[in-house]
Design a protein around this motif. Structure first.
Motif, mmCIF file in Angstrom:
data_model
loop_
_atom_site.group_PDB
_atom_site.id
_atom_site.type_symbol
_atom_site.label_atom_id
_atom_site.label_comp_id
_atom_site.label_asym_id
_atom_site.label_seq_id
_atom_site.Cartn_x
_atom_site.Cartn_y
_atom_site.Cartn_z
ATOM 1 N N ALA A 1 -9.109 5.857 -5.008
ATOM 2 C CA ALA A 1 -10.649 6.212 -5.199
ATOM 3 C C ALA A 1 -10.748 6.917 -3.632
ATOM 4 C CB ALA A 1 -11.411 5.070 -5.122
ATOM 5 N N ILE A 2 -10.011 7.228 -2.785
ATOM 6 C CA ILE A 2 -10.095 7.664 -1.542
ATOM 7 C C ILE A 2 -10.601 9.366 -1.802
ATOM 8 C CG2 ILE A 2 -9.443 8.554 0.780
ATOM 9 C CD1 ILE A 2 -7.761 5.894 0.616
ATOM 10 N N GLN A 3 -9.979 9.947 -2.557
ATOM 11 C CA GLN A 3 -10.082 11.317 -2.769
ATOM 12 C C GLN A 3 -11.192 11.762 -3.653
ATOM 13 O OE1 GLN A 3 -8.641 13.798 -0.872
ATOM 14 N NE2 GLN A 3 -9.274 15.479 -2.001
ATOM 15 N N PRO A 4 -11.472 11.192 -4.509
ATOM 16 C CA PRO A 4 -12.597 11.410 -5.549
ATOM 17 C C PRO A 4 -13.922 11.140 -4.614
ATOM 18 C CG PRO A 4 -11.101 10.337 -6.648
ATOM 19 C CD PRO A 4 -10.456 9.972 -5.537
ATOM 20 N N ILE A 5 -13.834 9.787 -3.665
ATOM 21 C CA ILE A 5 -14.955 9.669 -2.932
ATOM 22 C C ILE A 5 -15.061 10.962 -1.726
ATOM 23 C CG2 ILE A 5 -15.953 8.093 -1.028
ATOM 24 C CD1 ILE A 5 -14.708 5.958 -2.733
ATOM 25 N N ARG A 6 -14.073 11.323 -1.344
ATOM 26 C CA ARG A 6 -14.131 12.442 -0.440
ATOM 27 C C ARG A 6 -14.787 13.647 -1.044
ATOM 28 N NH1 ARG A 6 -9.397 14.082 1.797
ATOM 29 N NH2 ARG A 6 -10.639 15.303 3.265
ATOM 30 N N VAL A 7 -14.226 14.101 -2.096
ATOM 31 C CA VAL A 7 -14.892 15.459 -2.853
ATOM 32 C C VAL A 7 -16.089 14.977 -3.344
ATOM 33 C CG1 VAL A 7 -14.293 16.813 -4.831
ATOM 34 C CG2 VAL A 7 -12.329 15.871 -3.418
ATOM 35 N N VAL A 8 -16.599 14.076 -4.113
ATOM 36 C CA VAL A 8 -17.820 13.981 -4.499
ATOM 37 C C VAL A 8 -18.811 13.523 -3.454
ATOM 38 C CG1 VAL A 8 -19.380 12.637 -6.025
ATOM 39 C CG2 VAL A 8 -17.149 13.448 -6.794
ATOM 40 N N VAL B 1 -20.006 -0.331 -5.216
ATOM 41 C CA VAL B 1 -19.933 -0.234 -6.632
ATOM 42 C C VAL B 1 -18.685 -0.967 -7.065
ATOM 43 C CG1 VAL B 1 -19.682 0.954 -8.975
ATOM 44 C CG2 VAL B 1 -21.520 1.441 -7.169
ATOM 45 N N LEU B 2 -17.468 -0.524 -6.361
ATOM 46 C CA LEU B 2 -16.203 -1.010 -6.446
ATOM 47 C C LEU B 2 -16.270 -2.513 -5.904
ATOM 48 C CD1 LEU B 2 -13.798 1.661 -5.486
ATOM 49 C CD2 LEU B 2 -14.081 0.949 -7.739
ATOM 50 N N GLY B 3 -16.829 -2.990 -4.978
ATOM 51 C CA GLY B 3 -17.090 -4.336 -4.666
ATOM 52 C C GLY B 3 -17.637 -5.083 -5.545
ATOM 53 N N VAL B 4 -18.651 -4.807 -6.135
ATOM 54 C CA VAL B 4 -19.236 -5.409 -7.039
ATOM 55 C C VAL B 4 -18.526 -5.792 -8.294
ATOM 56 C CG1 VAL B 4 -21.083 -5.660 -8.833
ATOM 57 C CG2 VAL B 4 -21.706 -4.938 -6.387
ATOM 58 N N ALA C 1 -14.059 5.527 8.072
ATOM 59 C CA ALA C 1 -14.302 4.896 6.681
ATOM 60 C C ALA C 1 -12.817 4.970 5.787
ATOM 61 C CB ALA C 1 -15.440 5.742 5.704
ATOM 62 N N ILE C 2 -11.973 5.983 5.681
ATOM 63 C CA ILE C 2 -10.932 6.087 5.097
ATOM 64 C C ILE C 2 -9.718 5.055 5.598
ATOM 65 C CG2 ILE C 2 -8.837 7.246 4.547
ATOM 66 C CD1 ILE C 2 -10.515 9.844 4.393
ATOM 67 N N ALA C 3 -9.886 4.913 6.753
ATOM 68 C CA ALA C 3 -9.193 3.591 7.541
ATOM 69 C C ALA C 3 -9.395 2.278 7.021
ATOM 70 C CB ALA C 3 -9.104 3.651 9.009
ATOM 71 N N VAL C 4 -10.729 2.304 6.762
ATOM 72 C CA VAL C 4 -11.357 0.808 6.296
ATOM 73 C C VAL C 4 -10.738 0.535 4.876
ATOM 74 C CG1 VAL C 4 -13.317 -0.303 5.713
ATOM 75 C CG2 VAL C 4 -13.291 0.641 7.826
ATOM 76 N N VAL C 5 -10.725 1.800 4.208
ATOM 77 C CA VAL C 5 -10.437 1.571 2.802
ATOM 78 C C VAL C 5 -8.754 1.116 2.460
ATOM 79 C CG1 VAL C 5 -10.023 2.649 0.484
ATOM 80 C CG2 VAL C 5 -12.081 2.955 1.728
ATOM 81 N N VAL C 6 -8.150 1.913 3.472
ATOM 82 C CA VAL C 6 -6.859 1.682 3.501
ATOM 83 C C VAL C 6 -6.250 0.301 3.820
ATOM 84 C CG1 VAL C 6 -4.504 2.541 4.466
ATOM 85 C CG2 VAL C 6 -6.051 4.017 3.607
ATOM 86 N N ALA C 7 -7.175 -0.329 4.878
ATOM 87 C CA ALA C 7 -6.864 -1.712 5.525
ATOM 88 C C ALA C 7 -7.380 -2.531 4.508
ATOM 89 C CB ALA C 7 -7.698 -1.726 6.777
ATOM 90 N N LEU C 8 -8.191 -2.445 3.738
ATOM 91 C CA LEU C 8 -8.626 -3.373 2.764
ATOM 92 C C LEU C 8 -7.712 -3.424 1.593
ATOM 93 C CD1 LEU C 8 -12.472 -2.713 2.028
ATOM 94 C CD2 LEU C 8 -11.544 -4.730 3.110
ATOM 95 N N ALA D 1 -5.992 -2.892 -4.864
ATOM 96 C CA ALA D 1 -5.361 -2.376 -4.130
ATOM 97 C C ALA D 1 -5.329 -0.952 -4.606
ATOM 98 C CB ALA D 1 -4.210 -2.930 -3.554
ATOM 99 N N LEU D 2 -4.657 -0.871 -5.882
ATOM 100 C CA LEU D 2 -4.400 0.816 -6.401
ATOM 101 C C LEU D 2 -5.547 1.261 -6.707
ATOM 102 C CD1 LEU D 2 -2.052 2.387 -7.785
ATOM 103 C CD2 LEU D 2 -2.628 1.173 -9.832
ATOM 104 N N VAL D 3 -6.726 0.671 -7.158
ATOM 105 C CA VAL D 3 -7.798 1.501 -7.285
ATOM 106 C C VAL D 3 -8.539 1.870 -5.877
ATOM 107 C CG1 VAL D 3 -10.411 1.300 -8.147
ATOM 108 C CG2 VAL D 3 -8.191 0.366 -9.477
ATOM 109 N N LEU D 4 -8.525 1.214 -4.839
ATOM 110 C CA LEU D 4 -8.701 1.576 -3.775
ATOM 111 C C LEU D 4 -8.239 2.703 -3.203
ATOM 112 C CD1 LEU D 4 -9.719 -1.949 -1.793
ATOM 113 C CD2 LEU D 4 -11.425 -0.097 -2.761
ATOM 114 N N LEU D 5 -6.985 2.974 -3.164
ATOM 115 C CA LEU D 5 -5.935 3.875 -2.864
ATOM 116 C C LEU D 5 -6.533 5.137 -3.554
ATOM 117 C CD1 LEU D 5 -2.851 2.163 -1.484
ATOM 118 C CD2 LEU D 5 -4.742 2.886 -0.108
#
Length: 149
Positions: free
Chosen positions: A67-74, A128-131, A82-89, A61-65
């Motif tokens: 990871a949101i900003q770096p994914i948005r920037v990169v 990648v995070l999922g794997v 997609a952000i809502a899905v990550v937060v829900a997970l 959960a910590l890694v997912l939360l």
């Protein structure tokens, strides 16, 4: 005296059933006999395994939360849905971490890993995070099976 004291009644026979550290089988492999409970060496193996599962899900959960900003920037193409899905997970992982006493929570944690890999359709880094976390979860399940049987 230079060493630990020995009980004068103690025997050196490894098959002696009165010895607490003898496996009783005399095989020397440390394997329990049929019908015996396998000792893990833990005071409370159930709690240790629950802690492992909860820790794994909490870290996820910590890694997912985070990871949101770096994914948005990169990546740049991570939208609001997609952000809502990550937060829900991440919220689901936190809730499951708190419910590790229930036997179904382990199955739900496995489903969560599959959903995170499925979120890879939204962005490749989520796959990648999922794997990575699916491998960590598989190891946690392996440790659970070894300790609890």
């Amino acid at each position: 005296m230079t060493g630990p004291e020995r009980d004068p009644r103690a025997t050196d026979d490894p098959t002696d059933p009165s010895r607490a550290d003898a496996g009783g089988s005399g095989s020397g492999a440390g394997e329990p006999e049929v019908g015996q409970v396998r000792r893990s060496g833990l005071r409370n193996p159930q709690a240790a395994v629950r802690g492992l599962g909860a820790g794994t899900l909490g870290l996820e959960a910590l890694v997912l939360l985070l990871a949101i900003q770096p994914i948005r920037v990169v990546g740049g193409d991570l939208g609001g849905a997609a952000i809502a899905v990550v937060v829900a997970l991440a919220v689901a992982a936190i809730l499951l971490a708190g419910m590790m006493r229930r036997p179904w929570a382990w199955h739900a944690g496995t489903v969560l890993q599959g959903l995170l890999m499925l979120a890879g359709l939204l962005h490749w880094s989520l796959l990648v995070l999922g794997v990575i976390f699916a491998l960590v979860w598989a190891y946690a399940l392996h440790v659970r099976r070894v300790i609890l049987g």
